[in-house]
Scaffold this motif. Structure first.
Motif, short mmCIF file in Angstrom:
data_model
loop_
_atom_site.label_atom_id
_atom_site.label_comp_id
_atom_site.label_asym_id
_atom_site.label_seq_id
_atom_site.Cartn_x
_atom_site.Cartn_y
_atom_site.Cartn_z
N SER A 79 0.81 -1.21 0.00
CA SER A 79 0.00 0.00 0.00
C SER A 79 0.85 1.26 0.00
O SER A 79 1.93 1.32 0.59
N GLU A 80 0.32 2.30 -0.68
CA GLU A 80 0.93 3.63 -0.61
C GLU A 80 0.53 4.35 0.67
O GLU A 80 1.13 5.40 1.00
N MET A 81 -0.47 3.85 1.35
CA MET A 81 -0.95 4.49 2.56
C MET A 81 -0.19 3.90 3.75
O MET A 81 -0.25 2.68 3.99
N PRO A 82 0.53 4.72 4.51
CA PRO A 82 1.45 4.20 5.52
C PRO A 82 0.82 3.24 6.53
O PRO A 82 1.40 2.20 6.85
N ALA A 85 0.12 -0.09 4.78
CA ALA A 85 1.38 -0.78 4.49
C ALA A 85 1.94 -1.45 5.74
O ALA A 85 2.41 -2.59 5.70
N LYS A 86 1.87 -0.74 6.85
CA LYS A 86 2.37 -1.29 8.10
C LYS A 86 1.51 -2.46 8.58
O LYS A 86 2.04 -3.47 9.07
N ARG A 87 0.22 -2.35 8.37
CA ARG A 87 -0.71 -3.38 8.87
C ARG A 87 -0.67 -4.66 8.04
O ARG A 87 -0.72 -5.76 8.58
N TYR A 88 -0.57 -4.52 6.71
CA TYR A 88 -0.72 -5.69 5.85
C TYR A 88 0.55 -6.08 5.10
O TYR A 88 0.64 -7.20 4.59
N GLY A 89 1.50 -5.16 4.96
CA GLY A 89 2.72 -5.49 4.24
C GLY A 89 2.45 -5.77 2.78
O GLY A 89 1.56 -5.19 2.16
#
Length: 501
Positions: A79-82, A85-89
């Motif tokens: 994800s481009e959304m931080p 991205a952190k939650r799902y990788g």
């Protein structure tokens, strides 16, 4: 100001208004884009009960930072959304609910449609709604690299000959809308007609977005289509979304509780509403492993009772389109069932809520960011309950909203110290008695003070314009009429008093 200059300024302000007329049908045209999360499904179910109030011209499956299909080739995506991205990788797909669920609920709508049309005119046929469904850009979050049937439908409507606004409801990401705009740009930018096309599309498109659920608005739409009007809801929707227990005052929470929803919505109201998702209802949304709300043990972990409301975070996008007399489609800064927003200080084509937009909450006795939406919960929920009854009851056994009229102009020019008589009337189609309430919507006006209203519970009331009211300031006065039927239904008229010298 010179008359010519005044006319130019007036024209500019009208051009910036987020509501500029309606379609030839007399109803606002709208396209829904949705990523199919559980709150989208519940929003969709309720919206079907209000589908007579606006002209739906497209129903489009899209993606978001929370839901995407993947390309079927095993391509991995981050994800481009931080926070996502952190939650799902890195993922090849994410919680994808499929592209048949709108059809499923329209099939259920078809079963209650014969009863619904006995209560109000204008409900679209199930066949018509099915004809509007398209699959948009769904492979990944923010994917807008190629045309899809969904983006082509949006493009076609934005380029059609009807000049009326098209309200683009963004329940997920903006990527399919962005792809439609990119396709228009690609086709016309290097042609002589580009300035005309760009203005036409910018004048027609009005985006109502609930948060940014991908990066396509910020990366493409805003820089390339700066004159498209945007209504951006980042705070007020929470009163109708997952975090409602934190923002809705305890006095109003029964309207979102399990007892209310089971009695008025879930039980005995036909197949469409029996499918509505609630906490602890035993239902499971296909394709989304994180939809565990139907498990009663899971509900208990979050201190939720059986049949408590989950979320309809996107419903304000179409609440805004329902004409109940509040005039908020003239300017969303007036406030109404779809919330209250103010013009951005940096972009005159963008209206926002946020920390700077608050209404006074009489329950907490504080100015709250969610209250411009929360304040309408009793009226909205009673209205929902009545529409649920319309699914199963004959006309004479259900309740229908009153009609409210003013006995004078909606816009008044007033002077400091002047005594103003306010007069209106309410009639009820079921011959129920009606109750009147005049009140000042302080935050919607520009006069910074309270107005004393005499006989506020009568059809005829009066106010005295304060002597400190400066020229140009506005005072918003709401006539609220509620019937004594079950459930009690409410409609309005708004008077805007502008102070003159």
């Amino acid at each position: 100001m010179h008359k010519t200059g005044l006319l130019v300024l007036l024209g500019f302000l009208i051009a910036l208004s987020p509501a500029v007329g309606q379609s030839t049908s007399g109803k606002p045209r709208t396209i829904v884009t949705t990523d199919g999360e559980v709150d989208d499904v519940d929003t969709f179910i309720r919206m079907l009960l209000y589908s007579n109030e606006f002209d739906i011209v497209g129903l489009v499956y899209s993606s978001s930072q929370w839901h995407y299909k993947g390309d079927g080739k095993g391509t991995r995506f981050t994800s481009e959304m931080p926070n996502t991205a952190k939650r799902y990788g890195e993922r090849t797909e994410l919680r994808w609910p499929g592209t048949t669920w709108m059809e499923d609920y329209i099939d259920k709508y078809a079963k209650v449609y014969p009863t619904l049309i006995k209560h109000a005119k204008g409900y679209p046929t199930p066949e018509h709604l099915l004809s509007l469904i398209r699959v948009g850009n769904i492979d990944f979050e923010g994917e807008m690299s190629r045309d899809t049937k969904g983006s082509e439908l949006i493009k076609k409507i934005l380029l059609d000959t009807d000049p009326s606004p098209v309200y683009l409801q963004i329940w997920g990401g903006t990527n399919t809308v962005a792809r439609a705009l990119k396709s228009i740009e690609d086709q016309y930018r290097n042609t002589p007609s580009w300035p005309t096309i760009a203005k036409k599309v910018s004048d027609k498109a009005i985006i109502y977005a609930v948060l940014d659920q991908d990066a396509t608005y910020q990366k493409y739409v805003a820089p390339n289509w700066p004159h498209i009007k945007v209504l951006y809801n980042s705070d007020q929707f929470w009163s109708f979304a997952y975090l409602w227990p934190r923002v809705v005052p305890s006095e109003l929470q029964p309207y979102l509780g399990g007892k209310w929803f089971f009695e008025h919505i879930k039980s005995g109201h036909g197949p469409l509403l029996s499918s509505y998702y609630l906490w602890g209802d035993g239902q499971k949304l296909p394709g989304d492993p994180e939809h565990t709300h139907g498990d009663m043990e899971e509900a208990k972990k979050y201190n939720r009772s059986q049949y408590d409301f989950i979320s309809e975070g996107d419903s304000p996008a179409y609440f805004y389109l329902i004409d109940v007399g509040l005039r908020s489609m003239e300017a969303i800064s007036y406030g109404g069932w779809g919330g209250r927003m103010v013009q951005s200080k940096t972009n005159p084509y963008r209206w926002e809520d946020g920390k700077q937009v608050t209404d006074y909450d009489p329950y907490t006795k504080k100015n709250e960011t969610a209250y411009p939406q929360t304040r309408w919960i009793p009226a909205l929920q009673n209205d929902f309950a009545a529409r649920a009854d319309w699914c199963v009851k004959p006309y004479k056994e259900a309740n229908h909203p009153p009609t409210v009229k003013l006995n004078h102009a909606r816009n008044l020019t007033v002077k400091p110290g002047q005594l103003i008589t306010l007069s209106g009337s309410g009639t009820d189609p079921d011959n129920d008695k009606v109750n009147y309430r005049w009140w000042q919507y302080e935050e919607a006006g520009t006069y910074a003070g309270q107005i004393s209203i005499k006989h506020a519970d009568q059809p005829k009331a009066s106010i005295t314009i304060p002597k400190d009211a400066e020229a140009g300031k506005t005072i918003h006065l709401i006539l609220e009429v509620s019937d004594q039927g079950t459930p009690s239904l409410t409609r309005y008229q708004r008077v805007i008093a502008t102070v003159a010298n």
